[in-house]
Scaffold this motif. Structure first.
Motif, mmCIF file in Angstrom:
data_model
loop_
_atom_site.group_PDB
_atom_site.id
_atom_site.type_symbol
_atom_site.label_atom_id
_atom_site.label_comp_id
_atom_site.label_asym_id
_atom_site.label_seq_id
_atom_site.Cartn_x
_atom_site.Cartn_y
_atom_site.Cartn_z
ATOM 1 N N LYS A 71 0.847 -1.201 0.000
ATOM 2 C CA LYS A 71 0.000 0.000 0.000
ATOM 3 C C LYS A 71 0.881 1.250 0.000
ATOM 4 C CE LYS A 71 -4.278 -1.398 1.770
ATOM 5 N NZ LYS A 71 -5.377 -1.023 2.639
ATOM 6 N N GLN A 130 -1.887 5.665 2.853
ATOM 7 C CA GLN A 130 -2.615 4.932 3.897
ATOM 8 C C GLN A 130 -1.716 4.556 5.071
ATOM 9 O OE1 GLN A 130 -5.601 1.956 2.872
ATOM 10 N NE2 GLN A 130 -5.418 2.613 0.752
ATOM 11 N N LEU A 133 -5.338 -3.457 10.394
ATOM 12 C CA LEU A 133 -5.200 -4.145 9.094
ATOM 13 C C LEU A 133 -5.100 -3.222 7.886
ATOM 14 C CD1 LEU A 133 -7.515 -7.285 9.213
ATOM 15 C CD2 LEU A 133 -5.024 -7.158 9.360
ATOM 16 N N ALA A 176 -12.944 1.430 8.537
ATOM 17 C CA ALA A 176 -13.189 0.664 7.295
ATOM 18 C C ALA A 176 -14.623 0.172 7.244
ATOM 19 C CB ALA A 176 -12.229 -0.524 7.227
ATOM 20 N N GLY A 177 -15.229 -0.003 8.421
ATOM 21 C CA GLY A 177 -16.503 -0.717 8.463
ATOM 22 C C GLY A 177 -17.754 0.133 8.521
ATOM 23 N N SER A 204 -20.269 1.075 4.002
ATOM 24 C CA SER A 204 -21.641 0.533 3.999
ATOM 25 C C SER A 204 -22.666 1.664 3.995
ATOM 26 C CB SER A 204 -21.889 -0.338 5.230
ATOM 27 O OG SER A 204 -20.917 -1.336 5.325
ATOM 28 N N LEU A 238 -23.259 -1.383 -5.902
ATOM 29 C CA LEU A 238 -21.805 -1.385 -5.685
ATOM 30 C C LEU A 238 -21.030 -1.335 -7.002
ATOM 31 C CD1 LEU A 238 -21.579 -4.051 -2.843
ATOM 32 C CD2 LEU A 238 -20.610 -1.757 -2.693
ATOM 33 N N PRO A 295 -17.799 2.321 -3.260
ATOM 34 C CA PRO A 295 -17.269 3.273 -2.273
ATOM 35 C C PRO A 295 -15.739 3.336 -2.328
ATOM 36 C CG PRO A 295 -18.894 1.846 -1.257
ATOM 37 C CD PRO A 295 -18.665 1.307 -2.627
ATOM 38 N N ALA A 296 -15.094 2.160 -2.481
ATOM 39 C CA ALA A 296 -13.641 2.174 -2.679
ATOM 40 C C ALA A 296 -13.430 2.377 -4.180
ATOM 41 C CB ALA A 296 -13.028 0.858 -2.209
ATOM 42 N N GLY A 328 -12.250 -5.359 -3.441
ATOM 43 C CA GLY A 328 -10.830 -5.547 -3.681
ATOM 44 C C GLY A 328 -10.528 -6.894 -4.323
ATOM 45 N N TYR A 388 -8.023 -8.632 0.355
ATOM 46 C CA TYR A 388 -9.472 -8.573 0.115
ATOM 47 C C TYR A 388 -10.184 -8.183 1.416
ATOM 48 C CZ TYR A 388 -13.897 -10.021 -1.996
ATOM 49 O OH TYR A 388 -15.165 -10.021 -2.531
ATOM 50 N N PHE A 421 -20.168 -9.228 6.621
ATOM 51 C CA PHE A 421 -20.738 -8.306 7.615
ATOM 52 C C PHE A 421 -21.543 -7.225 6.882
ATOM 53 C CE2 PHE A 421 -20.092 -6.289 11.900
ATOM 54 C CZ PHE A 421 -20.604 -5.033 11.615
HETATM 55 C C1 HEM Z 1 -19.940 -1.981 1.299
HETATM 56 C C2 HEM Z 1 -19.060 -2.099 2.249
HETATM 57 C C3 HEM Z 1 -17.584 -2.287 2.056
HETATM 58 C C4 HEM Z 1 -16.804 -2.098 0.938
HETATM 59 C C5 HEM Z 1 -17.246 -1.651 -0.438
HETATM 60 C C6 HEM Z 1 -15.438 -2.418 1.321
HETATM 61 C C7 HEM Z 1 -14.355 -2.381 0.448
HETATM 62 C C8 HEM Z 1 -13.065 -2.745 0.790
HETATM 63 C C9 HEM Z 1 -11.954 -2.810 -0.125
HETATM 64 C C10 HEM Z 1 -12.006 -2.496 -1.607
HETATM 65 C C11 HEM Z 1 -10.863 -3.197 0.581
HETATM 66 C C12 HEM Z 1 -9.456 -3.456 0.031
HETATM 67 C C13 HEM Z 1 -8.635 -2.184 -0.032
HETATM 68 C C14 HEM Z 1 -7.271 -2.419 -0.667
HETATM 69 O O1 HEM Z 1 -6.937 -3.511 -1.081
HETATM 70 O O2 HEM Z 1 -6.515 -1.430 -0.745
HETATM 71 C C15 HEM Z 1 -11.273 -3.352 1.961
HETATM 72 C C16 HEM Z 1 -10.431 -3.704 3.001
HETATM 73 C C17 HEM Z 1 -10.846 -3.819 4.309
HETATM 74 N N1 HEM Z 1 -12.129 -3.758 4.787
HETATM 75 FE FE1 HEM Z 1 -13.778 -3.395 3.697
HETATM 76 N N2 HEM Z 1 -15.421 -2.753 2.643
HETATM 77 C C18 HEM Z 1 -16.705 -2.707 3.132
HETATM 78 C C19 HEM Z 1 -17.128 -2.999 4.414
HETATM 79 C C20 HEM Z 1 -16.299 -3.379 5.447
HETATM 80 C C21 HEM Z 1 -16.751 -3.695 6.778
HETATM 81 C C22 HEM Z 1 -18.206 -3.695 7.227
HETATM 82 C C23 HEM Z 1 -15.628 -3.963 7.516
HETATM 83 C C24 HEM Z 1 -15.504 -4.366 8.966
HETATM 84 C C25 HEM Z 1 -16.485 -4.577 9.766
HETATM 85 C C26 HEM Z 1 -14.482 -3.824 6.629
HETATM 86 C C27 HEM Z 1 -13.171 -3.993 7.007
HETATM 87 C C28 HEM Z 1 -12.099 -3.950 6.144
HETATM 88 C C29 HEM Z 1 -10.717 -4.134 6.575
HETATM 89 C C30 HEM Z 1 -10.236 -4.361 8.002
HETATM 90 C C31 HEM Z 1 -9.925 -4.056 5.428
HETATM 91 C C32 HEM Z 1 -8.411 -4.179 5.340
HETATM 92 C C33 HEM Z 1 -8.046 -5.616 5.008
HETATM 93 C C34 HEM Z 1 -6.551 -5.832 4.853
HETATM 94 O O3 HEM Z 1 -5.872 -4.981 4.284
HETATM 95 O O4 HEM Z 1 -6.105 -6.896 5.294
HETATM 96 N N3 HEM Z 1 -14.938 -3.472 5.390
HETATM 97 N N4 HEM Z 1 -12.633 -3.083 2.061
#
Ligand code: HEM
Length: 445
Positions: free
Chosen positions: A72, A76, A88, A259-260, A264, A316, A321-322, A385, A390, A396
């Protein structure tokens, strides 16, 4: 030496750099149309080389096949990381892997499903609270809903609404500061002397104090707690058998909040808008909810390819959103005819991948049924992702969003006032506004 993808011309660099601040998606997309699916931008402002791409093959190469060579970017890990710590999302390398192995199992389908009732209770309370016989800010509602859901699923009754408000206020302020730093990095010295940097680091410290208190209190209690905190406290590293250290646990909790919730919240706001502007889809959704009868919230009906699910997936696609994902090359690398030097920042525009007419028929139309087609798996669709990093929160997120839509359209209607969806691409892609009035159905479904 290196064979970089086509470059943004000298003439267009200024225009691109200026517009990257005001309307990034428009200018990045325009450059794709002019230069092809992958192009180079040499930014003299930050003295870095960027490769922008909407090529799904390159995305797969960087995120999965050769992910070891990509990390990354500092945006970030450092800019955001200094406020939020090393959870994370902001962590890298071996430490990230160690944490991912410990945290991810807590987000398994089985564990998330145990949070079903907590989510239902929060959603019901939020909707009830917003029936006001007047127009409300629906985006504010989805934001506070998803914030409350993450707070309650993490901490159960160990967190009160006053603490939630304080944390939500601090996170909002920190995110604003982060955006300033990303958009105007050349003002960094000013942020320091004016005390803005210090003020926001203090907010972060204050937030940590609240979390530390909650965790210490929990550690002194006995009983059955059905929440993510309890699972995190019970998790052990595979090699040492040790639990997470307090400060690392706080880092992970802060990241789960950040992130969470916004991702959403944005998706729900976009989804409400799309449903309200597509009467036939709305009718199908309401019919599905009614046909499910008493099972409309039951776990066995939530995750199949239901109408509720395909509507969210399509939202989506249109509004990920991302909207952008970045990585930095750790060593020199090449892909097909192109090659680049280590340190090059590769930026993938998910927004454009999801709307590229080469891959998607009627790319701008809201057509949830496309997610029922056989060939959907071959499409470039990556809202959560790709590869090792991912999203851990996908299940959730789907659970809270499906429950919300089902509970909402079971008994309520929306009189939407926002006629055109205007978006703003900051850390996440979000609606500029969504206003409307919630009314109770005058018939019982
Ligand atoms: C519509 C809802 C969501 C979308 C579109 C989304 C999208 C993403 C994307 C695209 C990534 C990868 C970013 C990258 O590779 O640079 C990511 C990572 C992450 N998301 Fe989500 N997310 C959502 C909801 C959530 C929720 C509800 C949680 C926790 C309760 C969460 C926790 C995380 C965490 C902790 C990471 C980092 C994972 C890592 O790098 O190991 N996300 N999310």
């Amino acid at each position: 030496m290196y064979n970089y993808p086509p470059k943004v011309s000298e003439k267009n660099i200024w225009k691109t750099l200026l517009k990257l601040n005001s309307d990034p998606i428009a200018i990045i997309s325009q450059n794709f149309r002019e230069l092809g699916n992958t192009y180079t931008l040499n930014s003299f402002l930050v003295n870095k080389r960027f490769v922008f791409s909407r090529d799904p093959e390159l995305f797969d190469y960087v995120m999965r096949k050769n992910q070891k060579n990509y990390e990354k970017s500092a945006i970030q890990t450092h800019v955001l990381g200094k406020y939020l710590g090393k959870g994370l999302l902001t962590n890298t390398g071996k430490n990230w892997l160690k944490q991912r192995r410990l945290v991810q199992p807590n987000f398994s389908t089985k564990n998330i499903e145990l949070l079903h009732q907590t989510m239902v209770d929060e959603i019901k309370a939020t909707i009830e609270d917003q029936i006001k016989n007047e127009t409300i800010d629906l985006y504010k509602m989805t934001n506070s809903l998803t914030f409350n859901i993450i707070a309650k699923t993490l901490f159960g009754n160990s967190i009160d609404y006053d603490q939630i408000l304080r944390i939500s206020g601090s996170i909002t302020e920190i995110q604003k500061m982060f955006i300033k730093e990303v958009r105007k990095p050349f003002l960094m010295s000013w942020y320091k002397v004016s005390g803005q940097l210090k003020k926001h680091l203090q907010l972060s410290d204050e937030m940590r104090v609240v979390f530390r208190e909650i965790i210490l209190k929990r550690q002194s209690e006995t009983g059955d707690f059905n929440d993510i905190l309890q699972n995190l406290l019970q998790s052990r590293y595979e090699d040492s058998g040790e639990p997470m250290a307090m400060e690392q646990l706080i880092d992970e909790i802060i990241i789960l909040f950040v992130a969470g919730h916004e991702t959403s919240a944005n998706t729900l706001a976009f989804t409400l808008f799309l449903i309200e502007n597509n009467e036939s889809e709305k009718q199908l959704l309401v019919k599905e909810i009614n046909d499910l009868g008493g099972d409309f919230l039951s776990l066995k009906t939530l995750f199949g390819n239901s109408k509720t699910m395909t509507i969210i997936k399509e939202a989506l696609r249109l509004y990920p959103p991302a909207w952008i994902i970045d990585r930095v090359a750790l060593e020199d690398d090449s892909f097909k005819d192109f090659s680049w030097e280590k340190g090059t920042i590769v930026e993938f525009l998910l927004y454009d991948m999801h709307r590229n007419p080469v891959d998607w028929e009627q790319p701008k139309s809201f057509l949830p049924e496309r997610f029922e087609e056989e060939d959907i798996k071959s499409k470039p669709y990556f809202p959560f992702g790709n590869g090792a990093r991912y999203c851990i929160g996908e299940h959730f997120a789907f659970m809270e969003m499906i429950l919300f839509l089902r509970l909402f359209y079971k008994k309520h209607q929306l009189e939407i006032e926002t006629k055109e969806m205007k978006t703003i691409a900051l850390i996440t892609l979000r609606p500029v506004e969504l206003r409307g009035k919630i009314v109770l159905n005058n018939f019982e479904n």
